[in-house]
Design a protein around this motif. Structure first.
Motif, PDB file in Angstrom:
ATOM      1  N   GLY A   1       0.815  -1.201   0.000  1.00 34.20           N
ATOM      2  CA  GLY A   1       0.000   0.000   0.000  1.00 34.20           C
ATOM      3  C   GLY A   1       0.847   1.248   0.000  1.00 34.20           C
ATOM      4  O   GLY A   1       2.073   1.188  -0.122  1.00 34.20           O
ATOM      5  N   LEU A   2       0.174   2.384   0.126  1.00 34.85           N
ATOM      6  CA  LEU A   2       0.832   3.693   0.190  1.00 34.85           C
ATOM      7  C   LEU A   2       0.815   4.170   1.632  1.00 34.85           C
ATOM      8  O   LEU A   2      -0.261   4.283   2.238  1.00 34.85           O
ATOM      9  CB  LEU A   2       0.089   4.683  -0.710  1.00 34.85           C
ATOM     10  N   VAL A   3       1.991   4.412   2.178  1.00 34.41           N
ATOM     11  CA  VAL A   3       2.108   4.854   3.563  1.00 34.41           C
ATOM     12  C   VAL A   3       3.098   6.012   3.631  1.00 34.41           C
ATOM     13  O   VAL A   3       3.809   6.309   2.673  1.00 34.41           O
ATOM     14  CB  VAL A   3       2.574   3.718   4.492  1.00 34.41           C
ATOM     15  N   GLN A   4       3.130   6.635   4.804  1.00 35.88           N
ATOM     16  CA  GLN A   4       4.102   7.712   5.034  1.00 35.88           C
ATOM     17  C   GLN A   4       5.338   7.162   5.729  1.00 35.88           C
ATOM     18  O   GLN A   4       5.287   6.101   6.376  1.00 35.88           O
ATOM     19  CB  GLN A   4       3.458   8.808   5.878  1.00 35.88           C
ATOM     20  N   ALA A   5       6.416   7.891   5.601  1.00 34.20           N
ATOM     21  CA  ALA A   5       7.650   7.499   6.286  1.00 34.20           C
ATOM     22  C   ALA A   5       7.381   7.358   7.779  1.00 34.20           C
ATOM     23  O   ALA A   5       6.696   8.190   8.380  1.00 34.20           O
ATOM     24  CB  ALA A   5       8.733   8.530   6.032  1.00 34.20           C
ATOM     25  N   GLY A   6       7.914   6.290   8.349  1.00 31.94           N
ATOM     26  CA  GLY A   6       7.716   6.014   9.760  1.00 31.94           C
ATOM     27  C   GLY A   6       6.568   5.063  10.050  1.00 31.94           C
ATOM     28  O   GLY A   6       6.465   4.527  11.159  1.00 31.94           O
ATOM     29  N   ASP A   7       5.705   4.853   9.058  1.00 29.63           N
ATOM     30  CA  ASP A   7       4.568   3.946   9.231  1.00 29.63           C
ATOM     31  C   ASP A   7       5.010   2.489   9.128  1.00 29.63           C
ATOM     32  O   ASP A   7       6.171   2.188   8.840  1.00 29.63           O
ATOM     33  CB  ASP A   7       3.497   4.232   8.181  1.00 29.63           C
ATOM     34  N   SER A   8       4.035   1.608   9.334  1.00 29.44           N
ATOM     35  CA  SER A   8       4.276   0.167   9.270  1.00 29.44           C
ATOM     36  C   SER A   8       3.330  -0.488   8.272  1.00 29.44           C
ATOM     37  O   SER A   8       2.234   0.021   8.001  1.00 29.44           O
ATOM     38  CB  SER A   8       4.066  -0.476  10.642  1.00 29.44           C
ATOM     39  N   LEU A   9       3.770  -1.617   7.748  1.00 32.98           N
ATOM     40  CA  LEU A   9       2.945  -2.463   6.887  1.00 32.98           C
ATOM     41  C   LEU A   9       3.294  -3.909   7.200  1.00 32.98           C
ATOM     42  O   LEU A   9       4.432  -4.201   7.587  1.00 32.98           O
ATOM     43  CB  LEU A   9       3.212  -2.203   5.409  1.00 32.98           C
ATOM     44  N   ARG A  10       2.336  -4.794   6.987  1.00 34.62           N
ATOM     45  CA  ARG A  10       2.615  -6.226   7.082  1.00 34.62           C
ATOM     46  C   ARG A  10       2.225  -6.870   5.772  1.00 34.62           C
ATOM     47  O   ARG A  10       1.059  -6.833   5.362  1.00 34.62           O
ATOM     48  CB  ARG A  10       1.864  -6.887   8.236  1.00 34.62           C
ATOM     49  N   LEU A  11       3.211  -7.467   5.134  1.00 35.33           N
ATOM     50  CA  LEU A  11       2.975  -8.202   3.897  1.00 35.33           C
ATOM     51  C   LEU A  11       2.738  -9.672   4.218  1.00 35.33           C
ATOM     52  O   LEU A  11       3.294 -10.213   5.175  1.00 35.33           O
ATOM     53  CB  LEU A  11       4.173  -8.070   2.957  1.00 35.33           C
ATOM     54  N   SER A  12       1.921 -10.293   3.391  1.00 35.76           N
ATOM     55  CA  SER A  12       1.655 -11.724   3.515  1.00 35.76           C
ATOM     56  C   SER A  12       2.066 -12.429   2.231  1.00 35.76           C
ATOM     57  O   SER A  12       1.961 -11.864   1.141  1.00 35.76           O
ATOM     58  CB  SER A  12       0.166 -11.985   3.772  1.00 35.76           C
ATOM     59  N   CYS A  13       2.523 -13.647   2.376  1.00 32.44           N
ATOM     60  CA  CYS A  13       2.868 -14.492   1.233  1.00 32.44           C
ATOM     61  C   CYS A  13       2.197 -15.841   1.474  1.00 32.44           C
ATOM     62  O   CYS A  13       2.659 -16.628   2.309  1.00 32.44           O
ATOM     63  CB  CYS A  13       4.372 -14.634   1.115  1.00 32.44           C
ATOM     64  N   SER A  14       1.109 -16.077   0.773  1.00 33.83           N
ATOM     65  CA  SER A  14       0.380 -17.331   0.914  1.00 33.83           C
ATOM     66  C   SER A  14       0.957 -18.348  -0.060  1.00 33.83           C
ATOM     67  O   SER A  14       1.066 -18.076  -1.264  1.00 33.83           O
ATOM     68  CB  SER A  14      -1.102 -17.100   0.620  1.00 33.83           C
ATOM     69  N   VAL A  15       1.353 -19.509   0.460  1.00 32.79           N
ATOM     70  CA  VAL A  15       2.050 -20.520  -0.339  1.00 32.79           C
ATOM     71  C   VAL A  15       1.166 -21.747  -0.522  1.00 32.79           C
ATOM     72  O   VAL A  15       0.577 -22.248   0.433  1.00 32.79           O
ATOM     73  CB  VAL A  15       3.369 -20.923   0.334  1.00 32.79           C
ATOM     74  N   SER A  16       1.089 -22.229  -1.736  1.00 33.50           N
ATOM     75  CA  SER A  16       0.419 -23.499  -2.003  1.00 33.50           C
ATOM     76  C   SER A  16       1.353 -24.368  -2.828  1.00 33.50           C
ATOM     77  O   SER A  16       2.157 -23.857  -3.600  1.00 33.50           O
ATOM     78  CB  SER A  16      -0.911 -23.285  -2.733  1.00 33.50           C
ATOM     79  N   GLY A  17       1.271 -25.674  -2.626  1.00 36.63           N
ATOM     80  CA  GLY A  17       2.114 -26.591  -3.364  1.00 36.63           C
ATOM     81  C   GLY A  17       3.453 -26.886  -2.707  1.00 36.63           C
ATOM     82  O   GLY A  17       4.196 -27.750  -3.165  1.00 36.63           O
ATOM     83  N   ARG A  18       3.806 -26.161  -1.672  1.00 33.75           N
ATOM     84  CA  ARG A  18       5.017 -26.403  -0.890  1.00 33.75           C
ATOM     85  C   ARG A  18       4.691 -26.155   0.569  1.00 33.75           C
ATOM     86  O   ARG A  18       3.925 -25.245   0.890  1.00 33.75           O
ATOM     87  CB  ARG A  18       6.154 -25.469  -1.301  1.00 33.75           C
ATOM     88  N   THR A  19       5.292 -26.934   1.452  1.00 30.91           N
ATOM     89  CA  THR A  19       5.101 -26.739   2.878  1.00 30.91           C
ATOM     90  C   THR A  19       6.176 -25.785   3.376  1.00 30.91           C
ATOM     91  O   THR A  19       7.366 -26.078   3.279  1.00 30.91           O
ATOM     92  CB  THR A  19       5.197 -28.079   3.626  1.00 30.91           C
ATOM     93  N   ILE A  20       5.762 -24.650   3.918  1.00 32.37           N
ATOM     94  CA  ILE A  20       6.744 -23.620   4.254  1.00 32.37           C
ATOM     95  C   ILE A  20       7.693 -24.080   5.352  1.00 32.37           C
ATOM     96  O   ILE A  20       8.843 -23.632   5.404  1.00 32.37           O
ATOM     97  CB  ILE A  20       6.068 -22.290   4.648  1.00 32.37           C
ATOM     98  N   SER A  21       7.244 -24.972   6.230  1.00 39.61           N
ATOM     99  CA  SER A  21       8.112 -25.433   7.314  1.00 39.61           C
ATOM    100  C   SER A  21       9.276 -26.267   6.779  1.00 39.61           C
ATOM    101  O   SER A  21      10.250 -26.498   7.501  1.00 39.61           O
ATOM    102  CB  SER A  21       7.307 -26.240   8.331  1.00 39.61           C
ATOM    103  N   ARG A  22       9.190 -26.719   5.542  1.00 36.15           N
ATOM    104  CA  ARG A  22      10.250 -27.521   4.939  1.00 36.15           C
ATOM    105  C   ARG A  22      11.043 -26.753   3.893  1.00 36.15           C
ATOM    106  O   ARG A  22      11.901 -27.333   3.198  1.00 36.15           O
ATOM    107  CB  ARG A  22       9.648 -28.777   4.306  1.00 36.15           C
TER     108      ARG A  22
END
Length: 123
Positions: free
Chosen positions: A10-31
């Motif tokens: 998204g669009l934020v100002q300096a000093g702000d926070s964002l949380r990105l997500s990466c949804s994975v299918s076809g691979r187990t992220i723990s491995r």
């Protein structure tokens, strides 16, 4: 079929926070190791962070500000970005590490790139 889908930019100002997500299918992220990269206009794609069973690893430019985490039940990786700076602007991608990286992870160590999510930090 392996598929990664980023969201949360998204669009934020300096000093702000964002949380990105990466949804994975076809691979187990723990491995697997999942990496975050970003690409600013006219620049090379650069490493941001990586998370795997051995822990997390960060680029010097984001160390202390960004934190990667994972939810194995959701098979999703997150990138919490705090104290954002204008130079953090770019398209953020996640991908699966398919060849072992020693030292700074590079894009050619990764496959199955997501479509990216835009992060814009205004000053």
């Amino acid at each position: 079929q392996v598929q990664l889908v980023e969201s949360g930019g998204g669009l934020v100002q300096a000093g702000d926070s964002l949380r990105l997500s990466c949804s994975v299918s076809g691979r187990t992220i723990s491995r697997n190791r999942i990496g975050w990269f970003r690409q600013a206009p006219g620049k090379e794609r650069e490493f941001v962070a990586r998370i795997g069973r051995s822990g997390s690893y960060y680029a010097d430019s984001v160390k202390g500000r960004f934190t990667s985490s994972s939810d194995d039940a959701k098979n999703t990786v997150y990138l919490q970005m705090n104290s954002l700076k204008p130079e953090d602007t770019g398209i953020y991608f996640c991908a699966v590490e398919t060849s072992l990286s020693v030292g700074t992870p590079m894009p050619w160590h990764y496959e199955h790139w997501g479509q990216g999510t835009q992060v814009t930090v205004s000053s």
